[in-house]
Motif scaffolding. Sequence first.
Motif: not given
Length: 260
Positions: A19-30, A214-215
């Motif tokens: 979940l942490g890596r996914g949240a970081t990944f989402l921030i990079n996308i944004l 996102w998923i």
Amino acid sequence: MFDIFQRLGASTLGILERLGRGATFLINILISLPTVLVRPRLLITQMFSIGVLSFSLIVISGLFVGMVLALQGFYTLSDFGAEGMLGVMVAASLVRELGPVVTGLLFAGRAGSALTAEIGLMKATEQLSGMEMMAVDPVARIITPRFLAGLISMPLLATLFTSVGVLGGYFIGVGLLGIDEGGYWSQMQSKIDFHQDIMNGLIKSVVFGWVVTWIAVFEGYDAIPTSEGVSRATTRTVVHSAFAILLLDFILTALMFGDV
């Protein structure tokens, strides 16, 4: 007993780590979203691949769902002498629930799995590593256009699904079962509220599109670079997206239509 708690703790830490890596990944996308404006062709190409190629699946599914709703609803409402409310029942069911939810599930199965497989294959064939070696950010070039295209396409597909479903209910209710045509549309127009029903359904579709895309892109980017790893990532995309859609649907429904 100690081994059970140890395995449970390891599983919990693994989930939190993903979940942490996914949240970081989402921030990079944004952060990379403005770069899509510089290359709109990438976004248009992905919207065709994600949205337009899902058109036939959404239309056919929406038509049959609306027809089934009309059949089931007619025989239920006829027990109470309320056949004239068939249009309201079909429209409310599609706008509030079935439109966003079923479209989200179909979107995850068709577009989400395709995104994961495509990105996972790029990783397995070292295309993403090659882009990094050429000083090209793969998140900005590959991931972000796909994420934004999924976010835009999902509400449009849900609206299409709902509209075709209402027409399917009309074909069955008016054409087959003999419901008054004027009553079918007038009752629907008077009972379906724009803000309470249509806008809330649209909000659901946007949230589902956000989460499913996102998923899908994260699972593809995080997949083990083997054929088996890509296959497992594609399966996880569909399963996790389905769970996320159903959970978020409950939460959003409670917030929108309940007293929560």
